[in-house]
Design an enzyme around this catalytic site. Structure first.
Site, mmCIF file in Angstrom:
data_model
loop_
_atom_site.group_PDB
_atom_site.id
_atom_site.type_symbol
_atom_site.label_atom_id
_atom_site.label_comp_id
_atom_site.label_asym_id
_atom_site.label_seq_id
_atom_site.Cartn_x
_atom_site.Cartn_y
_atom_site.Cartn_z
ATOM 1 C CB CYS A 1 -3.954 -1.879 -7.291
ATOM 2 S SG CYS A 1 -4.692 -0.358 -6.678
ATOM 3 C CG ASN B 1 -2.573 4.591 -5.347
ATOM 4 O OD1 ASN B 1 -2.119 5.708 -5.158
ATOM 5 N ND2 ASN B 1 -2.308 3.587 -4.530
ATOM 6 C CB CYS C 1 -9.526 -0.728 -3.911
ATOM 7 S SG CYS C 1 -11.081 0.077 -4.330
ATOM 8 N NE ARG C 2 -6.830 -4.420 -6.814
ATOM 9 C CZ ARG C 2 -6.614 -4.898 -8.026
ATOM 10 N NH1 ARG C 2 -6.452 -6.195 -8.200
ATOM 11 N NH2 ARG C 2 -6.562 -4.091 -9.074
ATOM 12 C CB SER C 3 -1.897 -0.150 -4.325
ATOM 13 O OG SER C 3 -2.594 0.924 -4.894
ATOM 14 C CG ASP D 1 -10.413 -3.829 -8.545
ATOM 15 O OD1 ASP D 1 -10.830 -3.304 -7.501
ATOM 16 O OD2 ASP D 1 -10.115 -3.184 -9.562
#
Length: 160
Positions: free
Chosen positions: A7, A10, A12-14, A124
């Protein structure tokens, strides 16, 4: 199989996707078949833990992210991993633009690769509230469960 989830920062999402995938693979007894990591295209948060809101959301669902630390995508990742699985089209574009000569990893949108629809993206949540983080959880958990199902079905293709 070696998977790197990517993402922007690195945090939140990943890392959430890494943690959820790791948990779902472990629960299914398939963790020995997959090497997982996550990275960001940017360097703003290198060495930091995931966003506290991401950590709290994952913990509410039984997934521990506290040991993860942000890192930036490296040129060596393009040879170390089989797939660079991106949260959104912007990340995918950045990943493809940065590919060094001799790169062997393929890149795709994580949700699309998991079979959740052409062009499906993980939004995001960084500037959103709790509902944004819960929405990301739902998407990532569905993707992780779909990946586990594909890996459990030895007849299903896992390279596309």
């Amino acid at each position: 199989m070696r998977l790197l989830v990517v993402c922007l920062g690195n945090i939140c999402r990943s890392p959430l996707a890494e943690g959820v995938l790791r948990q779902r693979l472990h629960d299914a007894g398939l963790d020995h078949r997959v090497e997982l990591d996550s990275a960001g295209t940017g360097n703003w948060h290198v060495g930091e833990p995931p966003d506290p809101r991401t950590v709290a959301n994952a913990a509410r669902h039984g997934v521990d992210l506290t040991l993860l630390r942000a890192r930036q995508l490296h040129a060596s990742d393009y040879r170390r991993f089989d797939w660079l699985l991106c949260a959104d089209r912007s990340n995918l574009s950045d990943v493809r633009a940065r590919a060094p000569a001799g790169a062997t990893a393929r890149s795709a949108l994580l949700l699309e690769w998991a079979g959740m629809g052409q062009g499906a993206e993980i939004p995001d949540p960084y500037t959103g509230g709790p509902e944004a983080f819960e929405r990301v959880w739902t998407l990532v958990d569905r993707a992780a469960r779909a990946v586990v199902a594909r890996l459990a079905d030895r007849t299903a293709p896992i390279d596309a």
